[in-house]
Structure formats: C-alpha cells, structure tokens
Design a protein around this motif. Structure first.
Motif, PDB file in Angstrom:
ATOM      1  N   LEU A   1       0.843  -1.194   0.000  1.00 41.41           N
ATOM      2  CA  LEU A   1       0.000   0.000   0.000  1.00 41.41           C
ATOM      3  C   LEU A   1       0.874   1.239   0.000  1.00 41.41           C
ATOM      4  O   LEU A   1       1.817   1.345   0.786  1.00 41.41           O
ATOM      5  N   SER A   2       0.556   2.153  -0.897  1.00 38.61           N
ATOM      6  CA  SER A   2       1.181   3.470  -0.894  1.00 38.61           C
ATOM      7  C   SER A   2       0.076   4.499  -1.046  1.00 38.61           C
ATOM      8  O   SER A   2      -0.770   4.389  -1.938  1.00 38.61           O
ATOM      9  N   VAL A   3       0.080   5.489  -0.173  1.00 41.93           N
ATOM     10  CA  VAL A   3      -0.893   6.579  -0.222  1.00 41.93           C
ATOM     11  C   VAL A   3      -0.101   7.877  -0.284  1.00 41.93           C
ATOM     12  O   VAL A   3       0.727   8.140   0.595  1.00 41.93           O
ATOM     13  N   THR A   4      -0.341   8.666  -1.330  1.00 43.46           N
ATOM     14  CA  THR A   4       0.373   9.928  -1.503  1.00 43.46           C
ATOM     15  C   THR A   4      -0.622  11.023  -1.846  1.00 43.46           C
ATOM     16  O   THR A   4      -1.429  10.864  -2.768  1.00 43.46           O
ATOM     17  N   ARG A   5      -0.556  12.113  -1.096  1.00 44.90           N
ATOM     18  CA  ARG A   5      -1.440  13.245  -1.363  1.00 44.90           C
ATOM     19  C   ARG A   5      -0.587  14.458  -1.720  1.00 44.90           C
ATOM     20  O   ARG A   5       0.406  14.752  -1.056  1.00 44.90           O
ATOM     21  N   THR A   6      -0.984  15.137  -2.793  1.00 48.09           N
ATOM     22  CA  THR A   6      -0.394  16.414  -3.185  1.00 48.09           C
ATOM     23  C   THR A   6      -1.540  17.414  -3.324  1.00 48.09           C
ATOM     24  O   THR A   6      -2.712  17.022  -3.241  1.00 48.09           O
ATOM     25  N   PRO A   7      -1.254  18.675  -3.570  1.00 47.67           N
ATOM     26  CA  PRO A   7      -2.348  19.623  -3.802  1.00 47.67           C
ATOM     27  C   PRO A   7      -3.196  19.271  -5.032  1.00 47.67           C
ATOM     28  O   PRO A   7      -4.330  19.724  -5.150  1.00 47.67           O
ATOM     29  N   ASP A   8      -2.656  18.426  -5.926  1.00 45.20           N
ATOM     30  CA  ASP A   8      -3.356  18.099  -7.168  1.00 45.20           C
ATOM     31  C   ASP A   8      -4.143  16.801  -7.140  1.00 45.20           C
ATOM     32  O   ASP A   8      -5.074  16.622  -7.928  1.00 45.20           O
ATOM     33  N   GLU A   9      -3.753  15.854  -6.292  1.00 42.84           N
ATOM     34  CA  GLU A   9      -4.435  14.559  -6.299  1.00 42.84           C
ATOM     35  C   GLU A   9      -4.072  13.731  -5.078  1.00 42.84           C
ATOM     36  O   GLU A   9      -3.103  14.019  -4.375  1.00 42.84           O
ATOM     37  N   LEU A  10      -4.860  12.676  -4.885  1.00 42.54           N
ATOM     38  CA  LEU A  10      -4.561  11.613  -3.934  1.00 42.54           C
ATOM     39  C   LEU A  10      -4.306  10.368  -4.769  1.00 42.54           C
ATOM     40  O   LEU A  10      -5.144  10.002  -5.602  1.00 42.54           O
ATOM     41  N   SER A  11      -3.148   9.749  -4.608  1.00 36.86           N
ATOM     42  CA  SER A  11      -2.822   8.522  -5.334  1.00 36.86           C
ATOM     43  C   SER A  11      -2.759   7.366  -4.353  1.00 36.86           C
ATOM     44  O   SER A  11      -2.200   7.498  -3.263  1.00 36.86           O
ATOM     45  N   VAL A  12      -3.324   6.239  -4.764  1.00 40.48           N
ATOM     46  CA  VAL A  12      -3.303   5.033  -3.943  1.00 40.48           C
ATOM     47  C   VAL A  12      -2.818   3.880  -4.806  1.00 40.48           C
ATOM     48  O   VAL A  12      -3.339   3.647  -5.897  1.00 40.48           O
ATOM     49  N   VAL A  13      -1.807   3.178  -4.328  1.00 44.00           N
ATOM     50  CA  VAL A  13      -1.330   1.950  -4.958  1.00 44.00           C
ATOM     51  C   VAL A  13      -1.665   0.824  -3.998  1.00 44.00           C
ATOM     52  O   VAL A  13      -1.298   0.880  -2.818  1.00 44.00           O
ATOM     53  N   CYS A  14      -2.378  -0.188  -4.505  1.00 48.06           N
ATOM     54  CA  CYS A  14      -2.763  -1.307  -3.649  1.00 48.06           C
ATOM     55  C   CYS A  14      -2.978  -2.548  -4.514  1.00 48.06           C
ATOM     56  O   CYS A  14      -2.912  -2.480  -5.744  1.00 48.06           O
ATOM     57  N   ALA A  15      -3.248  -3.663  -3.866  1.00 48.61           N
ATOM     58  CA  ALA A  15      -3.526  -4.901  -4.592  1.00 48.61           C
ATOM     59  C   ALA A  15      -4.714  -4.690  -5.521  1.00 48.61           C
ATOM     60  O   ALA A  15      -5.702  -4.049  -5.154  1.00 48.61           O
ATOM     61  N   ALA A  16      -4.616  -5.227  -6.730  1.00 52.39           N
ATOM     62  CA  ALA A  16      -5.665  -5.033  -7.736  1.00 52.39           C
ATOM     63  C   ALA A  16      -6.971  -5.711  -7.350  1.00 52.39           C
ATOM     64  O   ALA A  16      -8.032  -5.324  -7.838  1.00 52.39           O
TER      65      ALA A  16
END
Length: 97
Positions: free
Chosen positions: A32-47
């Motif tokens: 799991l990776s969760v990254t937030r910037t002023p432009d978006e929230l990105s989540v990488v997780c199991a499909a």
C-alpha cells in the motif's frame, strides 16, 4: 549489486480528487502506498481490493522490491533500474518507503 524480488499478485494505481478520503478497504492490501499532493490523492494497492470513487485507475501492475534496507546516501538506484526497464519497454511507477 542490488537484489530484486517480484512481489506476488497484481497491483492497481488509483487517482482521486485531492480532498478525497483514503478508501478504508485499501488498508488491508499487502502493498500500500498513499500519496497526497495539492493536485491529487494517489493510492497503490492490490488489484483485487475493491475501490470505488477513483477518477482513474491503472490495473495489472507488477511490483519489484529492492532488498534493503538501503542507505539514504546511495545514489543512482532508481536511475539504474528505470534505465534497464525502459530499454526493455517496461513502464515504471516508483514507490519508496
């Protein structure tokens, strides 16, 4: 020399609006990776984790792990890996802890 291993399973990269909440179900993903910037929230997780509400989704990514821990003073690790993968026509989405 770096040691790589392929993590089992397929992974997804989700893009959400920047103010979105992290979907609760992703916390059980083995990667799991969760990254937030002023432009978006990105989540990488199991499909295979059901996620709703994403603006977009890229499925069927594989994950390679560099055996570590790695010293923060190391340079060129990602450059070396991405150059070799690019030469083979393989896209890279890098996540680091």
């Amino acid at each position: 020399m770096l040691s790589l291993q392929t993590l089992p399973g397929n992974f997804a990269i989700y893009r959400f609006a920047p103010q979105a909440s992290v979907p609760a179900q992703v916390w059980h993903s083995p990667l799991l990776s969760v990254t937030r910037t002023p432009d978006e929230l990105s989540v990488v997780c199991a499909a295979d984790v059901p996620v709703e509400g994403a603006l977009s989704c890229e499925m069927d990514w594989a994950a390679l792990q560099v055996a570590g821990p790695l010293d923060f003073s190391l340079t060129g690790v990602l450059a070396g890996l991405s150059t070799a993968l690019a030469a083979a026509g393989i896209s890279v989405f890098a996540v680091s802890t």
